[in-house]
Design a protein around this motif. Sequence first.
Motif, PDB file in Angstrom:
ATOM      1  N   ALA A 119      45.202  45.007  91.115  1.00 17.24           N
ATOM      2  CA  ALA A 119      44.476  43.510  90.606  1.00 17.24           C
ATOM      3  C   ALA A 119      44.068  43.030  92.020  1.00 17.24           C
ATOM      4  O   ALA A 119      42.897  42.438  91.998  1.00 17.24           O
ATOM      5  N   GLN A 120      44.678  42.977  93.105  1.00 15.27           N
ATOM      6  CA  GLN A 120      44.479  42.400  94.530  1.00 15.27           C
ATOM      7  C   GLN A 120      43.159  43.016  94.953  1.00 15.27           C
ATOM      8  O   GLN A 120      42.271  42.663  95.441  1.00 15.27           O
ATOM      9  N   GLU A 121      43.203  44.393  94.827  1.00 14.64           N
ATOM     10  CA  GLU A 121      42.069  45.436  95.403  1.00 14.64           C
ATOM     11  C   GLU A 121      40.912  45.095  94.443  1.00 14.64           C
ATOM     12  O   GLU A 121      39.711  45.376  95.119  1.00 14.64           O
ATOM     13  N   LYS A 122      40.928  44.769  93.249  1.00 13.55           N
ATOM     14  CA  LYS A 122      39.771  44.674  92.489  1.00 13.55           C
ATOM     15  C   LYS A 122      39.228  43.256  92.564  1.00 13.55           C
ATOM     16  O   LYS A 122      38.307  42.998  91.797  1.00 13.55           O
ATOM     17  N   GLY A 123      39.951  42.494  93.131  1.00 13.81           N
ATOM     18  CA  GLY A 123      39.635  40.894  93.228  1.00 13.81           C
ATOM     19  C   GLY A 123      39.824  40.263  91.721  1.00 13.81           C
ATOM     20  O   GLY A 123      39.110  39.282  91.684  1.00 13.81           O
ATOM     21  N   GLU A 124      40.714  40.592  91.211  1.00 19.05           N
ATOM     22  CA  GLU A 124      41.085  40.167  89.791  1.00 19.05           C
ATOM     23  C   GLU A 124      41.940  39.168  89.599  1.00 19.05           C
ATOM     24  O   GLU A 124      42.448  38.755  88.791  1.00 19.05           O
ATOM     25  N   ILE A 125      42.704  38.714  90.870  1.00 18.44           N
ATOM     26  CA  ILE A 125      43.620  37.600  90.944  1.00 18.44           C
ATOM     27  C   ILE A 125      43.044  36.437  90.064  1.00 18.44           C
ATOM     28  O   ILE A 125      41.934  35.897  90.656  1.00 18.44           O
ATOM     29  N   ALA A 126      43.946  35.918  89.301  1.00 15.72           N
ATOM     30  CA  ALA A 126      43.503  34.517  88.615  1.00 15.72           C
ATOM     31  C   ALA A 126      43.528  33.350  89.321  1.00 15.72           C
ATOM     32  O   ALA A 126      44.566  33.308  90.222  1.00 15.72           O
ATOM     33  N   LYS A 127      42.687  32.333  89.554  1.00 16.48           N
ATOM     34  CA  LYS A 127      42.737  31.460  90.456  1.00 16.48           C
ATOM     35  C   LYS A 127      43.867  30.518  89.720  1.00 16.48           C
ATOM     36  O   LYS A 127      44.634  29.994  90.594  1.00 16.48           O
ATOM     37  N   GLU A 129      52.685  44.999  77.417  1.00 16.45           N
ATOM     38  CA  GLU A 129      51.636  45.693  76.839  1.00 16.45           C
ATOM     39  C   GLU A 129      50.619  44.987  76.317  1.00 16.45           C
ATOM     40  O   GLU A 129      49.394  45.409  76.123  1.00 16.45           O
ATOM     41  N   ILE A 130      50.909  43.793  76.053  1.00  7.30           N
ATOM     42  CA  ILE A 130      49.556  42.852  75.442  1.00  7.30           C
ATOM     43  C   ILE A 130      48.829  42.045  76.388  1.00  7.30           C
ATOM     44  O   ILE A 130      48.237  41.428  75.967  1.00  7.30           O
ATOM     45  N   PHE A 131      49.546  41.976  77.586  1.00  2.00           N
ATOM     46  CA  PHE A 131      48.669  40.975  78.639  1.00  2.00           C
ATOM     47  C   PHE A 131      48.108  41.679  79.799  1.00  2.00           C
ATOM     48  O   PHE A 131      48.696  42.811  80.196  1.00  2.00           O
ATOM     49  N   LYS A 132      46.889  41.371  80.177  1.00  2.50           N
ATOM     50  CA  LYS A 132      46.166  42.187  81.242  1.00  2.50           C
ATOM     51  C   LYS A 132      47.219  41.825  82.505  1.00  2.50           C
ATOM     52  O   LYS A 132      47.798  40.896  82.638  1.00  2.50           O
ATOM     53  N   SER A 133      46.834  42.629  83.715  1.00  5.84           N
ATOM     54  CA  SER A 133      47.743  42.504  85.048  1.00  5.84           C
ATOM     55  C   SER A 133      47.621  41.218  85.553  1.00  5.84           C
ATOM     56  O   SER A 133      48.517  40.696  86.195  1.00  5.84           O
ATOM     57  N   ASN A 134      46.273  40.670  85.437  1.00  5.56           N
ATOM     58  CA  ASN A 134      46.160  39.445  86.465  1.00  5.56           C
ATOM     59  C   ASN A 134      46.922  38.117  85.749  1.00  5.56           C
ATOM     60  O   ASN A 134      47.060  36.924  86.470  1.00  5.56           O
ATOM     61  N   VAL A 135      47.136  38.222  84.312  1.00  6.12           N
ATOM     62  CA  VAL A 135      47.857  37.147  83.744  1.00  6.12           C
ATOM     63  C   VAL A 135      49.173  37.384  83.126  1.00  6.12           C
ATOM     64  O   VAL A 135      49.816  36.813  82.361  1.00  6.12           O
ATOM     65  N   ARG A 136      49.827  38.877  83.397  1.00  4.59           N
ATOM     66  CA  ARG A 136      50.857  39.175  82.830  1.00  4.59           C
ATOM     67  C   ARG A 136      52.163  38.527  83.006  1.00  4.59           C
ATOM     68  O   ARG A 136      52.866  38.400  81.933  1.00  4.59           O
ATOM     69  N   TYR A 137      52.206  38.091  84.173  1.00  2.65           N
ATOM     70  CA  TYR A 137      53.331  37.357  84.740  1.00  2.65           C
ATOM     71  C   TYR A 137      53.348  36.036  83.715  1.00  2.65           C
ATOM     72  O   TYR A 137      54.631  35.643  83.142  1.00  2.65           O
ATOM     73  N   THR A 138      52.361  35.455  83.867  1.00  2.00           N
ATOM     74  CA  THR A 138      52.367  34.152  82.982  1.00  2.00           C
ATOM     75  C   THR A 138      52.526  34.323  81.393  1.00  2.00           C
ATOM     76  O   THR A 138      53.247  33.474  80.899  1.00  2.00           O
ATOM     77  N   GLY A 139      51.800  35.237  81.167  1.00  2.00           N
ATOM     78  CA  GLY A 139      51.852  35.612  79.678  1.00  2.00           C
ATOM     79  C   GLY A 139      53.197  35.927  78.914  1.00  2.00           C
ATOM     80  O   GLY A 139      53.673  35.368  78.148  1.00  2.00           O
ATOM     81  N   VAL A 140      53.681  36.905  79.638  1.00  5.89           N
ATOM     82  CA  VAL A 140      55.415  37.238  79.262  1.00  5.89           C
ATOM     83  C   VAL A 140      56.115  36.145  79.547  1.00  5.89           C
ATOM     84  O   VAL A 140      57.249  35.824  78.332  1.00  5.89           O
TER      85      VAL A 140
END
Length: 428
Positions: free
Chosen positions: A213-221, A353-364
């Motif tokens: 996620a970091q490499e793709k620049g997908e980290i959520a603000k 498995e139901i959350f994208k990696s950039n919000v997975r920690y927050t979602g779960v």
Amino acid sequence: MDNKLNKRVLIASLVGSSIEWFDYFLYGTVSALVFNQLFFRNEDPTVGLMIAYASFALAFFIRPLGGIIFSHIGDRIGRKKTLVLTLSIMGGATVLMGLLPTYEAIGIAAPILLVTLRLVQGIGLGGEWGGALLLAVEYAPKEKRGLFGSVPQMGVTIGMLLGTLALSVMTLLPEGAFLSWGWRVPFILSALLVFFGLWIRKGIDETPSFKQAQEKGEIAKIPFLETIRTHWKEVLIAVGAKVVETAPFYIFSTFIVSYATTQLDFSRTATLNAVTIATIVTTILIPIMGNLSDKIGRKKLYVGGTILMMLYAFPYFWLIHQESVFLLISATVLGLGIIWAPITAVLGTMFSEIFKSNVRYTGVSLGYQIGAALAGGTAPLVATALLRAYDNSYVPVALYIILTSVISLIAVSAVRERKNQHLDSEVA
């Protein structure tokens, strides 16, 4: 990924999770045995017990806040840093609990300080679970994700086992010694476990999913806002799915301690032994069920376990009302040891498995902690209140277990099976 790293990741995930839950459950068991007498004094013992259970429930309501704070760090800065923070906060609060003066010594300040430390525990645990889970799941090979995701769930029962065993040893002391200092020993000794947990986590790098996620620049603000905007349905599914995993668990493990000893005249030792044996059984079954979910799918296992939980609600109470120690143990092993195992084993992996990696920690974290707040911490309190309102009849408590099962079945009806798929392939 080599086997050595695999093992270290799983040990780090399991050890941290076990310590956090040891600290947390210690409070739950002690609240039913000690805090109602030493910190929450009341003329009516049932009211004293309900106040003690209310303090137990309080931390559940603060856990979503801990989840938001630490999942923000976890989704922005990394899983690893968060896990060091949560373990340190939780461990510090637990040790301080063991050093607190009682109501008799400092009056109203005693329960206030106790509840404050309980809230600090809740904030720490709110962030810990999601991090421990993702450490395992995001490192897992896709064909073993169910097994890896079940390992941090074992921390729940291992922590509970350690807490129950520590107190079982201490209850061998004379009543006076147990009440004056015996109950404090496990709280203070938990500091040793925390240092071990921090050491084992030190040698682990960031998870592959976070790095990607970091490499793709997908980290959520602002991960919380991103989650609510793009994954609110998934959060609701997770909240609902958590209900049947958490409420019956606290009825079988925490509520039963006071119910069996006060309503049914079982000894404290017999009741704690029943919970301990059931906890050992479920700890062994959790990775077996996690492994099975890699073959037949998370959803099938979860739904099967939930239907069994629904069918078992009335037989459980009937069995313990026979007032036989053997049947008390059998009933607890069947409910907590066997029926609950498949539900909890697949829960974390299914959430991941139901959350994208950039919000997975927050979602779960949000799904798990809100579900726990609504149905977990309140379960012993609700069950005790129902008994009081219906002249000690267990029927409303059994119906309550059935209701939790129905809520969770509705919630997971929308989940798609993702076994053997890559975790970070499109999920939403």
